[in-house]
Design a protein around this motif. Structure first.
Motif, mmCIF file in Angstrom:
data_model
loop_
_atom_site.group_PDB
_atom_site.id
_atom_site.type_symbol
_atom_site.label_atom_id
_atom_site.label_comp_id
_atom_site.label_asym_id
_atom_site.label_seq_id
_atom_site.Cartn_x
_atom_site.Cartn_y
_atom_site.Cartn_z
ATOM 1 N N PRO A 54 -27.721 -9.841 -61.654
ATOM 2 C CA PRO A 54 -27.327 -8.272 -61.829
ATOM 3 C C PRO A 54 -28.762 -7.919 -62.042
ATOM 4 O O PRO A 54 -29.545 -8.139 -63.181
ATOM 5 C CB PRO A 54 -26.307 -8.275 -62.758
ATOM 6 N N VAL A 57 -29.873 -1.247 -64.769
ATOM 7 C CA VAL A 57 -29.834 0.006 -64.027
ATOM 8 C C VAL A 57 -30.337 0.896 -65.086
ATOM 9 O O VAL A 57 -30.491 2.459 -64.731
ATOM 10 C CB VAL A 57 -28.234 0.428 -63.868
ATOM 11 N N ASN A 58 -30.807 0.687 -66.167
ATOM 12 C CA ASN A 58 -31.385 1.518 -67.071
ATOM 13 C C ASN A 58 -32.043 0.737 -68.416
ATOM 14 O O ASN A 58 -31.765 -0.324 -68.538
ATOM 15 C CB ASN A 58 -30.395 2.522 -67.725
ATOM 16 N N TYR A 75 -26.989 -2.888 -67.922
ATOM 17 C CA TYR A 75 -26.610 -3.553 -66.898
ATOM 18 C C TYR A 75 -25.292 -3.055 -66.469
ATOM 19 O O TYR A 75 -24.374 -2.508 -67.655
ATOM 20 C CB TYR A 75 -26.227 -5.220 -66.961
ATOM 21 N N GLU A 76 -24.821 -3.079 -65.276
ATOM 22 C CA GLU A 76 -23.445 -2.574 -64.934
ATOM 23 C C GLU A 76 -22.419 -3.394 -65.473
ATOM 24 O O GLU A 76 -22.655 -4.739 -65.599
ATOM 25 C CB GLU A 76 -23.320 -2.047 -63.376
ATOM 26 N N GLY A 77 -21.082 -3.019 -65.902
ATOM 27 C CA GLY A 77 -20.226 -3.776 -66.482
ATOM 28 C C GLY A 77 -20.348 -4.046 -67.956
ATOM 29 O O GLY A 77 -21.224 -3.743 -68.652
ATOM 30 N N GLU A 78 -19.868 -5.134 -68.667
ATOM 31 C CA GLU A 78 -19.939 -5.301 -69.884
ATOM 32 C C GLU A 78 -20.462 -6.678 -70.245
ATOM 33 O O GLU A 78 -20.508 -7.097 -71.635
ATOM 34 C CB GLU A 78 -18.567 -5.237 -70.664
#
Length: 653
Positions: A54, A57-58, A75-78
């Motif tokens: 992955p 994203v920031n 990251y997206e998700g946890e």
């Protein structure tokens, strides 16, 4: 022909070799591919394909002026991928995130330039069945830096009420109490007094404005200057000089300098009360025809290179007393100061003014060493002074005063706990005094003394501590003294000397040619001891006093005349007159030498005591004193200081 055959053979050989090598290699490859090393001819299994990691994203960052703190990549998700995250700054190398539980930042970049812009990259690094992700980046601009320093010094000048500050590169100034800052260093104030301006390093592309430092500047009514030794206040005209006398904003120790001659009008200058101690440099310029009712200044530290000519001082006797002088009430140093003029003190207002005082000096009333002073004195000063004192047609016992009088200063006063000598050198006085009915006093051609009613008042009547060299006094002093002593009171003393009334120190290479004419009206008491003493000496009136060591007198002469008249028969009882050519009322000298005087100078009343020191004095006629041969042979005075000349007494160069 042979070369062609050889070439063809080599070509065939190379082709054959290449074919053999190809066959061998192909055989080996076939074995690996088909047999997988065991010769069974089966094919290899396919290579495993890695998964995509992955991508962030920031990126969360914080920064100050020199560092970037990367908190973490988002990251997206946890899923927590921080242990696999990698970072880099600009074109630096990738580094794994710091995941220590004690450090909030996963990456720190320090030592960067303030306000600089950087790119922070993050990716999920390769791990297990995952390959490195695509990188994500953010752009970060650092804060501006803080300057910790300030301008240590300020270069500035004042012209009138306009101050100009020289600003170094990057420095800015505020003249309005830090409300605004500007790179324009020139500002004009509307009022005088102490002003404050502020300097700081201004804001730049990289740094915020630095801390402020304040500087004080005194805005005056003068032409300009800062009041320092290098840049004194400049006095150009009469109005500026008047402002100097009364300026309440002046500070102790401020320096000022005349930049032109100043001619005064007919206005009588007001009396100056106590103020700041100033230092004045005349720059060789003149104060012409000042008219005053008090000294021009109250207290001066040092006055030098100043000429006061045609001065006129007129004042009435005031309650308790009066200070009559041209330049100042108090002065610590005078160097190359010349004054000439008239001092007139009247009495049109007061009656019954017994115990009042009159103090008169050409330059100042008090040659004065304050408690914090190191030394004091006068050098290369010239005085040409006419003095008219209060007189009365009726010699009333209630209309007289004490008198302190001296050509340079009326009084020498040392206020330190340690006695220090006032050094007076290369000074000349032409003193002419008339009028005056006084009770008691200390009178000297060069300097006077701090008078008191009696010798017993020692705390009030300290003998002037002076060291006099290469000085002379000329002129005439005509005075009246009246004393109504009563039996049982302290003895009243008057001391008159051609140089000083009394000396605690030395007098060397000096002479006096003053002619004294003293009228005494003395009413004595009924006791056997004298209640009044008049001591007159051609050089000094008093030597040894109360066990005090006598002054050192060396290479001195008296070429004047002393006349003391007793105008009442009552003075024969209870009074005493001590008149001497050199020093009266002294039992001994300390290391005396060459004490010369004119043999025809004395005139004393009947019954008065004439003290003589024949062992020390040498009688020389007035005509011989004025011969060049006698002066060169006997005086041995420094001819770089003295001008020895035929037919005249020596003069200072």
């Amino acid at each position: 022909m042979k070369k062609k055959v050889l070439s063809a053979l080599l070509t065939v050989f190379c082709i054959a070799g290449a074919a053999f090598a190809f066959t061998a290699c192909d055989s080996e490859n076939n074995e690996n591919v088909n047999g997988n090393g065991n010769g069974n001819g089966n094919e290899n299994p396919p290579v495993a394909v890695l998964k995509d990691s992955p991508a962030p994203v920031n990126i969360l960052t914080e920064c100050d002026s020199t560092s970037i703190y990367v908190l973490n990549a988002v990251y997206e998700g946890e899923e927590d991928l921080s242990e696999f995250t990698e970072y880099k700054l600009d074109d630096y190398d990738w580094t794994k995130a710091n995941t220590s539980e004690y450090d909030m930042s996963e990456a720190i970049y320090e030592g960067l330039e303030p306000a600089s812009t950087h790119t922070v990259y993050a990716r999920c690094g390769a791990h297990g069945d995952y390959k490195a992700s695509k990188e994500y980046s953010v752009t970060v601009t650092l804060e501006k830096g803080f300057r910790r320093d300030w301008p240590e010094t300020a270069s500035y000048d004042v012209e009138g009420k306009t101050v100009t500050v020289t600003l170094e590169e990057g420095v800015e100034v505020s003249f309005d109490n830090r409300e605004t800052y500007t790179s324009n260093g020139t500002f004009t104030y509307t009022e005088t007094g102490l002003k404050t301006f502020y300097l700081r390093y201004g804001e730049t592309n990289k740094y915020l404005a630095g801390p402020e430092k304040n500087f004080n500047v005194l805005i005056t009514d003068f032409a300009g200057g800062l009041g320092t030794e290098e840049n004194p206040y400049r006095i150009d005209n009469l109005e500026q000089f008047k402002a100097l006398r009364t300026a309440s904003y002046m500070r102790d120790g401020d320096r000022c300098k005349l930049t032109s001659d100043i001619e005064f009008d007919e206005t009588v200058l007001d009396k100056v009360e106590r103020g700041s101690i100033i230092n004045i440099d005349g720059g060789g310029h003149k104060l012409i025809s000042p008219k005053t009712s008090s000294p021009l200044f109250y207290e001066i530290g040092t006055a030098k290179n100043l000429i006061i000519e045609q001065a006129e001082y007129i004042s009435d006797l005031e309650v308790f007393g009066i200070n009559g002088a041209f330049l100042s009430v108090f002065i610590q140093h005078a160097e190359n100061v010349s004054v000439s003029g008239d001092i007139t003190i009247n009495n049109t207002k007061l009656n019954n003014f017994r115990d009042y005082y009159v103090s008169v000096g050409g330059i100042a009333t008090y040659l004065y060493l304050p408690y914090t002073g190191e030394d004091y004195g006068m050098t290369r000063c010239r005085v040409d002074l006419n003095v008219s004192l209060p007189d009365t047609s009726v010699w009333s016992p209630y209309e007289y005063y004490s008198l302190a009088l001296g050509g340079l200063a009326s009084t020498v006063s040392c206020h330190t706990t340690e006695t220090k000598l006032a050094r007076i050198s290369a000074c000349s006085v032409n003193l002419n005094v008339s009028g005056g009915v006084f009770d008691y006093g200390d009178i000297g051609g060069l300097v006077g003394g701090l008078v008191a009613s009696s010798e017993a008042s020692s705390s009030k009547r300290e003998t002037p501590p002076i060291e006099v060299s290469d000085c002379y006094t000329v002129g005439s002093i005509s005075l009246k003294t009246v004393s109504h002593a009563i039996s049982g009171s302290e003895r009243i003393i008057t001391r008159i000397g051609g140089i000083a009334p009394a000396v605690r120190g030395s007098i060397e290479r000096c002479y006096s040619a003053i002619e004294f004419d003293i009228n005494a009206d003395v009413y004595a008491g009924t006791g056997d001891e004298p209640m009044y003493e008049l001591r007159a000496g051609g050089i000094v009136a008093e030597g040894e006093k109360n066990g005090m060591q006598s002054p050192v007198l060396s290479n001195v002469l008296f070429a004047g005349k002393t006349t003391v008249k007793d105008i009442t028969a009552e003075s024969k009882k209870g009074s005493a007159f001590y008149v001497e050519t050199i020093c009266a009322k002294s039992s001994a000298f300390v290391s005396p030498s060459k004490l010369y005087f004119d043999e025809t100078v004395l005139s004393v009343p009947e019954g008065a005591e004439q003290v003589s020191f024949s062992a020390y004095d040498t009688k020389v006629s007035a005509s011989e004193l004025k011969t060049l041969n006698w002066q060169k042979t006997n005086l041995a005075w420094d001819e770089t200081i003295w001008n020895l000349q035929e037919g005249k007494l020596p003069e200072l160069k």
